[in-house]
Design a protein around this motif. Structure first.
Motif, PDB file in Angstrom:
ATOM      1  N   TYR A 226      39.300  24.749  13.162  1.00  0.00           N
ATOM      2  CA  TYR A 226      38.140  24.781  14.055  1.00  0.00           C
ATOM      3  C   TYR A 226      37.829  23.361  14.520  1.00  0.00           C
ATOM      4  O   TYR A 226      37.764  22.426  13.713  1.00  0.00           O
ATOM      5  CB  TYR A 226      36.930  25.371  13.341  1.00  0.00           C
ATOM      6  CG  TYR A 226      35.615  25.197  14.083  1.00  0.00           C
ATOM      7  CD1 TYR A 226      35.328  25.956  15.198  1.00  0.00           C
ATOM      8  CD2 TYR A 226      34.673  24.250  13.660  1.00  0.00           C
ATOM      9  CE1 TYR A 226      34.122  25.793  15.884  1.00  0.00           C
ATOM     10  CE2 TYR A 226      33.474  24.086  14.332  1.00  0.00           C
ATOM     11  CZ  TYR A 226      33.207  24.864  15.441  1.00  0.00           C
ATOM     12  OH  TYR A 226      32.026  24.690  16.124  1.00  0.00           O
ATOM     13  N   VAL A 227      37.631  23.213  15.849  1.00  0.00           N
ATOM     14  CA  VAL A 227      37.291  21.914  16.438  1.00  0.00           C
ATOM     15  C   VAL A 227      36.056  22.088  17.307  1.00  0.00           C
ATOM     16  O   VAL A 227      35.990  23.012  18.136  1.00  0.00           O
ATOM     17  CB  VAL A 227      38.446  21.354  17.290  1.00  0.00           C
ATOM     18  CG1 VAL A 227      38.057  20.001  17.892  1.00  0.00           C
ATOM     19  CG2 VAL A 227      39.721  21.225  16.467  1.00  0.00           C
ATOM     20  N   ALA A 228      35.074  21.211  17.141  1.00  0.00           N
ATOM     21  CA  ALA A 228      33.863  21.211  17.957  1.00  0.00           C
ATOM     22  C   ALA A 228      33.852  19.951  18.817  1.00  0.00           C
ATOM     23  O   ALA A 228      33.850  18.832  18.288  1.00  0.00           O
ATOM     24  CB  ALA A 228      32.619  21.253  17.075  1.00  0.00           C
ATOM     25  N   LEU A 229      33.870  20.135  20.128  1.00  0.00           N
ATOM     26  CA  LEU A 229      33.820  19.016  21.067  1.00  0.00           C
ATOM     27  C   LEU A 229      32.401  18.917  21.637  1.00  0.00           C
ATOM     28  O   LEU A 229      31.972  19.797  22.380  1.00  0.00           O
ATOM     29  CB  LEU A 229      34.806  19.219  22.226  1.00  0.00           C
ATOM     30  CG  LEU A 229      36.281  19.456  21.893  1.00  0.00           C
ATOM     31  CD1 LEU A 229      37.071  19.719  23.167  1.00  0.00           C
ATOM     32  CD2 LEU A 229      36.862  18.263  21.149  1.00  0.00           C
ATOM     33  N   ALA A 230      31.679  17.888  21.275  1.00  0.00           N
ATOM     34  CA  ALA A 230      30.321  17.665  21.803  1.00  0.00           C
ATOM     35  C   ALA A 230      29.464  18.914  21.665  1.00  0.00           C
ATOM     36  O   ALA A 230      28.810  19.360  22.608  1.00  0.00           O
ATOM     37  CB  ALA A 230      30.391  17.221  23.263  1.00  0.00           C
ATOM     38  N   THR A 231      29.450  19.495  20.480  1.00  0.00           N
ATOM     39  CA  THR A 231      28.737  20.749  20.230  1.00  0.00           C
ATOM     40  C   THR A 231      27.397  20.484  19.561  1.00  0.00           C
ATOM     41  O   THR A 231      27.344  19.889  18.487  1.00  0.00           O
ATOM     42  CB  THR A 231      29.588  21.665  19.331  1.00  0.00           C
ATOM     43  OG1 THR A 231      30.787  22.012  20.030  1.00  0.00           O
ATOM     44  CG2 THR A 231      28.837  22.931  18.971  1.00  0.00           C
ATOM     45  N   PRO A 232      26.296  20.928  20.169  1.00  0.00           N
ATOM     46  CA  PRO A 232      24.985  20.733  19.535  1.00  0.00           C
ATOM     47  C   PRO A 232      24.830  21.638  18.317  1.00  0.00           C
ATOM     48  O   PRO A 232      25.372  22.738  18.267  1.00  0.00           O
ATOM     49  CB  PRO A 232      24.001  21.121  20.647  1.00  0.00           C
ATOM     50  CG  PRO A 232      24.775  22.124  21.470  1.00  0.00           C
ATOM     51  CD  PRO A 232      26.202  21.672  21.432  1.00  0.00           C
ATOM     52  N   TRP A 233      24.068  21.174  17.331  1.00  0.00           N
ATOM     53  CA  TRP A 233      23.764  22.012  16.177  1.00  0.00           C
ATOM     54  C   TRP A 233      22.294  21.886  15.796  1.00  0.00           C
ATOM     55  O   TRP A 233      21.557  22.850  15.835  1.00  0.00           O
ATOM     56  CB  TRP A 233      24.664  21.656  14.988  1.00  0.00           C
ATOM     57  CG  TRP A 233      24.382  22.541  13.803  1.00  0.00           C
ATOM     58  CD1 TRP A 233      23.756  22.201  12.638  1.00  0.00           C
ATOM     59  CD2 TRP A 233      24.658  23.942  13.712  1.00  0.00           C
ATOM     60  NE1 TRP A 233      23.641  23.293  11.816  1.00  0.00           N
ATOM     61  CE2 TRP A 233      24.187  24.388  12.453  1.00  0.00           C
ATOM     62  CE3 TRP A 233      25.257  24.871  14.566  1.00  0.00           C
ATOM     63  CZ2 TRP A 233      24.298  25.706  12.018  1.00  0.00           C
ATOM     64  CZ3 TRP A 233      25.374  26.187  14.143  1.00  0.00           C
ATOM     65  CH2 TRP A 233      24.905  26.595  12.883  1.00  0.00           C
ATOM     66  N   ASP A 234      21.862  20.687  15.459  1.00  0.00           N
ATOM     67  CA  ASP A 234      20.443  20.473  15.155  1.00  0.00           C
ATOM     68  C   ASP A 234      19.764  19.994  16.435  1.00  0.00           C
ATOM     69  O   ASP A 234      19.813  18.818  16.784  1.00  0.00           O
ATOM     70  CB  ASP A 234      20.291  19.449  14.034  1.00  0.00           C
ATOM     71  CG  ASP A 234      18.849  19.297  13.572  1.00  0.00           C
ATOM     72  OD1 ASP A 234      17.938  19.699  14.319  1.00  0.00           O
ATOM     73  OD2 ASP A 234      18.634  18.775  12.460  1.00  0.00           O
ATOM     74  N   PHE A 235      19.127  20.911  17.145  1.00  0.00           N
ATOM     75  CA  PHE A 235      18.553  20.593  18.452  1.00  0.00           C
ATOM     76  C   PHE A 235      17.315  19.706  18.350  1.00  0.00           C
ATOM     77  O   PHE A 235      16.855  19.173  19.351  1.00  0.00           O
ATOM     78  CB  PHE A 235      18.219  21.889  19.190  1.00  0.00           C
ATOM     79  CG  PHE A 235      19.421  22.590  19.757  1.00  0.00           C
ATOM     80  CD1 PHE A 235      19.728  22.503  21.110  1.00  0.00           C
ATOM     81  CD2 PHE A 235      20.272  23.317  18.931  1.00  0.00           C
ATOM     82  CE1 PHE A 235      20.840  23.143  21.638  1.00  0.00           C
ATOM     83  CE2 PHE A 235      21.385  23.963  19.451  1.00  0.00           C
ATOM     84  CZ  PHE A 235      21.670  23.876  20.809  1.00  0.00           C
ATOM     85  N   HIS A 236      16.770  19.546  17.152  1.00  0.00           N
ATOM     86  CA  HIS A 236      15.590  18.706  16.964  1.00  0.00           C
ATOM     87  C   HIS A 236      15.921  17.398  16.242  1.00  0.00           C
ATOM     88  O   HIS A 236      15.014  16.641  15.902  1.00  0.00           O
ATOM     89  CB  HIS A 236      14.509  19.469  16.178  1.00  0.00           C
ATOM     90  CG  HIS A 236      13.907  20.596  16.945  1.00  0.00           C
ATOM     91  ND1 HIS A 236      12.898  21.397  16.436  1.00  0.00           N
ATOM     92  CD2 HIS A 236      14.155  21.074  18.195  1.00  0.00           C
ATOM     93  CE1 HIS A 236      12.558  22.309  17.333  1.00  0.00           C
ATOM     94  NE2 HIS A 236      13.315  22.141  18.402  1.00  0.00           N
TER      95      HIS A 236
END
Length: 412
Positions: A226-236
Motif C-alpha cells: 500500500y502506498v499513499a501519495l499526499a493522502t490526508p488523514w488527520d484533517f485537524h
C-alpha cells in the motif's frame, strides 16, 4: 480575487495618506515605512524638514506616488489578463490517448498501461480525472514506470493499472463512500488481480489514498502493498479551524446538491480556490512571460487543462467528505467507517509507504504525516515538492518516480 486585489490599490491610497490606524498587523509596518519614506523624499526635494508623522502629505507630493501605483496596478493586471488569454488560445492538446480499457462498470474504467512487470493499481481522487498520472508524452508517471513514453530511460519493471472513476451517472449520483470503496473499488481490485494473476500493490493519490486504504483493509488477500501519495488523514493536525471553515462551505451549495444529486464542478473548484485565492493571478502572470512555443508552456497548458477537467461529486459523498472528514475529523479520530467497518490503519499488515510532499498546499503535510504514524512499520518520505508537483514537476522523477519504482520492485 486577484483582480479585486489589484483594483483595490487606488482605494487604499487615501487611507495611507490619512494615516489610517487600522492596518492589518501583517502590513502595518510596511504602511508606516512607506509613509516615512514619502515624507523624507518630499522634505529632501523641497529642502525642508519632514512633516510630522501623523500629518497628511500635500496633494502635490502624494500625486506622483498615486500615479506610480496606478501604473503598476495596470501593468500587473495586463500581465495577468495576457496570461489568461494566451492560455485560452494556446494550441496544445493532450498528446497521448488513454491506455486500453480492460474492465468497466458504470462510469468507471480500469486502464492497463503496461503489459509486463509487477502489477500496481493506482487509485486517484474522485474529484479529479486520474490522467494526472498519465498527463502527456513527457509527463507520465505511469508510462515511465512501465518503460514507455517519451522519457522512459531508467523506468520499466512495473505494470501499472489506472482506475478512472468517470463522471457520475444516475447510478453513481446515489453512491456513498461505502458504495465506492466496498463496492466499485473492490470489484475493480478483483478485476485487476484476475488480470495480473495475483495480489497487487495499491497506490492512492490524495483522496484516492483513503479509498485505497479502505479497500486494502477489506480485502487484504488481494493487496501485497500500500502506498499513499499526499493522502490526508488527520484533517485537524495542521489547523482545525481552517478545516472546519472548509466544511462549512458546503452549506451554501446544499440546495443545489438536493436538486442535482451532486456537488457541481464549479463548486468543487471554489472549495479548492479558497486554499489560495490568488493562485490564478500568480500562475497566469507567470505564464504570460513564457515562450508560447516552449515545452514549459505546453506543460503549463497540459496541467491547467487537467485542473479544469474536474468531476462532480455525489451529494452523499460530498457531505461525508466535507462534514465528516474536514469538519469532524472522522479519519483522524478513528471514526470513519466503510460499510459499518472502521477504517483503522493500525490493522493493515502489508508493507506500506507514505509520501508526504513537504510543500503541499492542498493537503497539509502534518495531515498526511499522521497516516505514516498510524500505519504499522510504514516507510515515510518527505520530498521537497508540492501536491501536484510530486507527480509532474521537473524534480518529480528524481525525488518521487525513481524512488517509488525501486520501492515497488523491492516487494515480494
Amino acid at each position: 480575487m486577484g483582480t479585486a486585489l489589484l483594483l483595490s490599490s487606488p482605494a487604499a491610497l487615501p487611507l495611507l495618506n490619512a494615516n489610517w490606524p487600522h492596518w492589518h498587523p501583517t502590513v502595518r509596518q510596511t504602511a508606516e515605512n512607506l509613509r516615512r519614506d514619502l515624507r523624507q523624499n518630499l522634505a529632501q526635494s523641497a529642502n525642508q524638514p519632514p512633516n510630522p508623522p501623523d500629518a497628511p502629505l500635500p496633494t502635490e507630493a502624494f500625486a506622483p506616488f498615486a500615479m506610480a501605483v496606478d501604473r503598476e496596478m495596470r501593468r500587473r493586471l495586463d500581465r495577468f489578463l495576457t496570461g489568461l488569454e494566451r492560455y485560452r488560445h494556446h494550441p496544445y492538446q493532450r498528446d497521448i490517448d488513454d491506455a486500453p480499457t480492460v474492465w468497466c462498470e458504470g462510469a468507471t474504467r480500469l486502464l492497463e498501461v503496461g503489459q509486463t512487470g509487477k502489477p500496481v493499481l493506482f487509485v486517484p481522487s474522485l474529484v479529479n480525472r486520474g490522467y494526472i498520472l498519465d498527463l502527456s508524452w513527457r509527463k507520465s508517471l505511469l508510462r515511465w514506470l512501465a518503460g514507455l513514453g517519451g522519457d522512459a530511460a531508467g523506468g520499466g519493471g512495473i505494470r501499472p493499472f489506472l482506475l478512472e472513476w468517470g463522471y457520475p451517472g444516475a447510478v453513481e449520483r446515489g453512491y456513498s463512500l461505502s458504495d465506492v470503496v466496498a463496492g466499485r473499488l473492490i470489484r475493480a481490485l478483483e478485476a485487476t488481480c484476475a488480470r495480473a494473476g495475483g495480489p497487487v500493490t495499491l497506490v492512492g493519490y490524495c483522496m484516492g489514498g483513503l479509498l485505497a486504504l479502505g479497500a486494502a483493509l477489506r480485502r487484504p488477500d488481494l493487496v501485497s502493498g500500500y502506498v499513499a501519495l499526499a493522502t490526508p488523514w488527520d484533517f485537524h493536525a495542521d489547523d482545525a479551524a481552517v478545516a472546519q471553515r472548509t466544511a462549512a462551505l458546503i452549506n451554501p451549495f446544499d440546495p443545489v446538491m438536493r436538486m442535482l444529486g451532486e456537488l457541481p464542478v464549479d463548486a468543487v473548484q471554489t472549495l479548492f480556490a479558497t486554499l489560495d485565492p490568488l493562485l490564478a493571478y500568480k500562475k497566469f502572470s507567470r505564464f504570460a512571460a513564457m515562450d508560447m512555443a516552449s515545452d514549459e508552456a505546453d506543460d503549463f497548458v497540459a496541467l491547467e487543462d487537467w485542473l479544469n477537467d474536474g468531476v462532480t461529486l455525489p451529494s452523499a459523498i460530498a457531505r461525508e467528505c466535507l462534514t465528516g472528514w474536514y469538519g469532524e475529523n472522522t479519519t483522524g479520530r478513528g471514526e470513519w467507517r466503510v460499510a459499518d467497518a472502521p477504517v483503522q490503519p493500525q490493522a493493515l499488515r502489508c508493507r506500506s509507504l507514505v509520501i508526504v510532499p513537504a510543500r503541499d498546499r492542498i493537503v497539509p503535510p502534518a495531515s498526511a504525516a499522521a497516516l505514516g504514524t498510524a500505519l504499522p512499520g510504514a516507510t515515510v518520505w518527505q520530498p521537497s515538492l508540492g501536491h501536484i508537483g510530486m507527480v509532474v514537476s521537473g524534480g518529480a522523477k528524481a525525488k518521487v518516480w525513481a524512488p517509488l519504482r525501486e520501492w515497488l520492485l523491492e516487494g515480494n
